[in-house]
Scaffold this motif. Sequence first.
Motif, PDB file in Angstrom:
ATOM      1  N   SER A 175       0.810  -1.229   0.000  1.00 14.43           N
ATOM      2  CA  SER A 175       0.000   0.000   0.000  1.00 14.43           C
ATOM      3  C   SER A 175       0.837   1.270   0.000  1.00 14.43           C
ATOM      4  O   SER A 175       0.291   2.372  -0.076  1.00 14.43           O
ATOM      5  N   GLN A 176       2.164   1.135   0.056  1.00 16.30           N
ATOM      6  CA  GLN A 176       3.021   2.319   0.159  1.00 16.30           C
ATOM      7  C   GLN A 176       3.218   2.961  -1.204  1.00 16.30           C
ATOM      8  O   GLN A 176       3.694   2.330  -2.142  1.00 16.30           O
ATOM      9  N   PRO A 177       2.888   4.233  -1.355  1.00 19.44           N
ATOM     10  CA  PRO A 177       3.151   4.901  -2.639  1.00 19.44           C
ATOM     11  C   PRO A 177       4.632   5.188  -2.815  1.00 19.44           C
ATOM     12  O   PRO A 177       5.401   5.241  -1.853  1.00 19.44           O
ATOM     13  N   ALA A 178       5.035   5.384  -4.057  1.00 24.99           N
ATOM     14  CA  ALA A 178       6.443   5.626  -4.348  1.00 24.99           C
ATOM     15  C   ALA A 178       6.953   6.880  -3.658  1.00 24.99           C
ATOM     16  O   ALA A 178       8.124   6.973  -3.303  1.00 24.99           O
ATOM     17  N   SER A 179       6.069   7.859  -3.435  1.00 24.95           N
ATOM     18  CA  SER A 179       6.489   9.112  -2.801  1.00 24.95           C
ATOM     19  C   SER A 179       6.901   8.920  -1.345  1.00 24.95           C
ATOM     20  O   SER A 179       7.590   9.771  -0.784  1.00 24.95           O
ATOM     21  N   GLU A 180       6.475   7.806  -0.723  1.00 24.04           N
ATOM     22  CA  GLU A 180       6.827   7.543   0.674  1.00 24.04           C
ATOM     23  C   GLU A 180       7.933   6.507   0.812  1.00 24.04           C
ATOM     24  O   GLU A 180       8.313   6.160   1.925  1.00 24.04           O
ATOM     25  N   CYS A 181       8.436   5.997  -0.291  1.00 22.36           N
ATOM     26  CA  CYS A 181       9.544   5.041  -0.252  1.00 22.36           C
ATOM     27  C   CYS A 181      10.795   5.743   0.267  1.00 22.36           C
ATOM     28  O   CYS A 181      10.963   6.965   0.133  1.00 22.36           O
ATOM     29  N   ILE A 182      11.700   4.982   0.860  1.00 18.91           N
ATOM     30  CA  ILE A 182      12.921   5.587   1.400  1.00 18.91           C
ATOM     31  C   ILE A 182      13.762   6.235   0.313  1.00 18.91           C
ATOM     32  O   ILE A 182      14.593   7.111   0.578  1.00 18.91           O
ATOM     33  N   LEU A 183      13.544   5.852  -0.953  1.00 22.09           N
ATOM     34  CA  LEU A 183      14.263   6.503  -2.054  1.00 22.09           C
ATOM     35  C   LEU A 183      13.988   8.000  -2.079  1.00 22.09           C
ATOM     36  O   LEU A 183      14.833   8.790  -2.514  1.00 22.09           O
ATOM     37  N   ALA A 184      12.801   8.405  -1.590  1.00 18.80           N
ATOM     38  CA  ALA A 184      12.451   9.827  -1.553  1.00 18.80           C
ATOM     39  C   ALA A 184      13.271  10.588  -0.525  1.00 18.80           C
ATOM     40  O   ALA A 184      13.295  11.823  -0.539  1.00 18.80           O
ATOM     41  N   SER A 185      13.972   9.856   0.372  1.00 23.66           N
ATOM     42  CA  SER A 185      14.782  10.520   1.398  1.00 23.66           C
ATOM     43  C   SER A 185      16.127  10.983   0.859  1.00 23.66           C
ATOM     44  O   SER A 185      16.781  11.839   1.460  1.00 23.66           O
ATOM     45  N   PHE A 186      16.576  10.421  -0.252  1.00 21.46           N
ATOM     46  CA  PHE A 186      17.888  10.769  -0.793  1.00 21.46           C
ATOM     47  C   PHE A 186      17.840  12.125  -1.486  1.00 21.46           C
ATOM     48  O   PHE A 186      16.837  12.476  -2.130  1.00 21.46           O
ATOM     49  N   ASP A 187      18.936  12.847  -1.343  1.00 23.13           N
ATOM     50  CA  ASP A 187      19.078  14.093  -2.093  1.00 23.13           C
ATOM     51  C   ASP A 187      19.098  13.739  -3.580  1.00 23.13           C
ATOM     52  O   ASP A 187      19.948  12.973  -4.026  1.00 23.13           O
ATOM     53  N   PRO A 188      18.179  14.259  -4.378  1.00 25.05           N
ATOM     54  CA  PRO A 188      18.118  13.861  -5.797  1.00 25.05           C
ATOM     55  C   PRO A 188      19.352  14.263  -6.597  1.00 25.05           C
ATOM     56  O   PRO A 188      19.561  13.737  -7.689  1.00 25.05           O
ATOM     57  N   GLN A 189      20.173  15.154  -6.059  1.00 20.16           N
ATOM     58  CA  GLN A 189      21.343  15.608  -6.805  1.00 20.16           C
ATOM     59  C   GLN A 189      22.643  14.901  -6.377  1.00 20.16           C
ATOM     60  O   GLN A 189      23.738  15.383  -6.664  1.00 20.16           O
ATOM     61  N   LEU A 190      22.534  13.784  -5.697  1.00 17.96           N
ATOM     62  CA  LEU A 190      23.736  13.000  -5.381  1.00 17.96           C
ATOM     63  C   LEU A 190      24.455  12.622  -6.670  1.00 17.96           C
ATOM     64  O   LEU A 190      23.830  12.406  -7.716  1.00 17.96           O
TER      65      LEU A 190
END
Length: 543
Positions: free
Chosen positions: A396-411
């Motif tokens: 039930s977890q949307p992609a926006s709440e995945c831990i991937l969303a915690s990473f700085d997108p500009q790494l």
Amino acid sequence: MNTPSFSLPTPGSLSCEDELQHLHDVTRQIDTAIPFLFGQRAIASSRVNALQSSTRHLPAETLSIIFAHANDLTRLNPDVKERLRKPHPDHFLLALAGVSTLWRGIILSNPWLWTYIRLNFNGRAREGCLNLLRLYLTNSGTLKLDVELNFDAISTRSSSDPMLTPQPWPDRESLIDPSIDSLVIENLHRIRHLHLQTASVKWLSCTSELPNLTYFGFSPNPPSPSTSMYTFLRTNYPLASFSNSPHLHTLVLTGPGSYIDLNHGSNWSTITTLELSFLERSTCVNLLKLCSNVEVFRCRWHTHHAQPRLQSGPIAPGTPWSSPVIRQSLRILYWDMSQQTNHWELQMFRYLHIPAVQKLDLRLWNHSQVPNLREFCSRLSPSITSIHLSMLCPPSQPASECILASFDPQLQTRELGVRSLNGLHAVDHILQRMTDPEFLPNVERLRLFGPFPSPVAVQPSESLVLPKWCTELMLEIIQARLLSKRVEKFRFEFERLSVTWTPELRAQLRVLEDQTDGNFDIVQNDSAPGHPYSSLQLWWNSP
């Protein structure tokens, strides 16, 4: 045997009958002498070759250097466990010493040729292995030693070879065998590199006698069939103390339990590499805090072990972290999270700062929603080049709440790997995130893995089939990444996942090849290990 001589009678000197008998006798003598003559000829030829051999004219110092390089071939594999897994480790020195008296003299007169000791005590002739160990310890003189010993009889057992029947050896009261323990103890001070696989815990009480130690690897002898794992874990091991090892820089330790004296250890600041498996979790956390200059830190716990982490021995666990801990030198971090909530590691992620990390590998299980862990991911340094995550994402977890969303997108990450521990939920999340070319824009290698072949997998023995929408997202990612011009080439890798390529998808691939000049690879590691396929030469499965 003297060289035979033959005399033929003068014609007419004997009667016909006597001459015929004499000729028969001479023929038998010649037939008997032929094998001897061939043997003499072989000896003479061998001697001629030896006298004409170019190696005979080489200085003894040159030959000894050649022998040293031949002996070092066994070290080409950097994985010590793989080196020790061979049932017959190569002992080149023994083979070379049998070539000639000259070579034998050179080998026996050069102690430094005998300083690398690698023995596999795997249930074969024990006395032969002990004699080999005596030979190495004696011939190496007073030089420093690199020692790798394997006592794992089970891993090398063969049903076709009764000589490989596992033996309950060595026991807890001896290092190897009472007949050689005293000689080993006399030479402990010379050991520089020591790796002990499935060894007696008696070795732990000797760790304070290793002043030249730089590397220590250890896994204990497992319990006998009559001993329960719980009893084994609660057994009080001797504690390893490296208080007299000022040069120690690498620890490779395997449990179960914990057996390190954290209060009376070495100068922990010299440790640069920690490889820990099956150790009690608080010990792993404390070692990371003690080793201020660690560069490589790996903490593993295999998926099929679900029992609590039990502590062994009189080890004071201390207290969880309560203030920031900065590890400026840490370049590689691998951490296998507990499947059950563990306050020690959650506090570690809350306070750990690793500004120079280059490679991060986290097995998160069901902890991807833990605030401490999400905060840790959000403060990763932009210079990190490789991220691998094993995740159990709720359906039930949307992609926006995945831990991937915690990473700085500009790494500045160039390699991203994701393993889904429950179906395709994590794969879905990473594909959706990667369609945005501004999310980790420098990624040029994306690795996707299906569940482990373990009880957590739906079908451990089979790869999961990616639905059509996943392959469509994959093509969209390749197009967006290459057309953004941030990377020159893009590579997809899959393991335990498979795709059915429909005619429609194949047509899209041909269009994509024209748009990107074919600068992409799609590799299926299950179907063709070691054989990547480029552009349209894909791992297609016919519908």
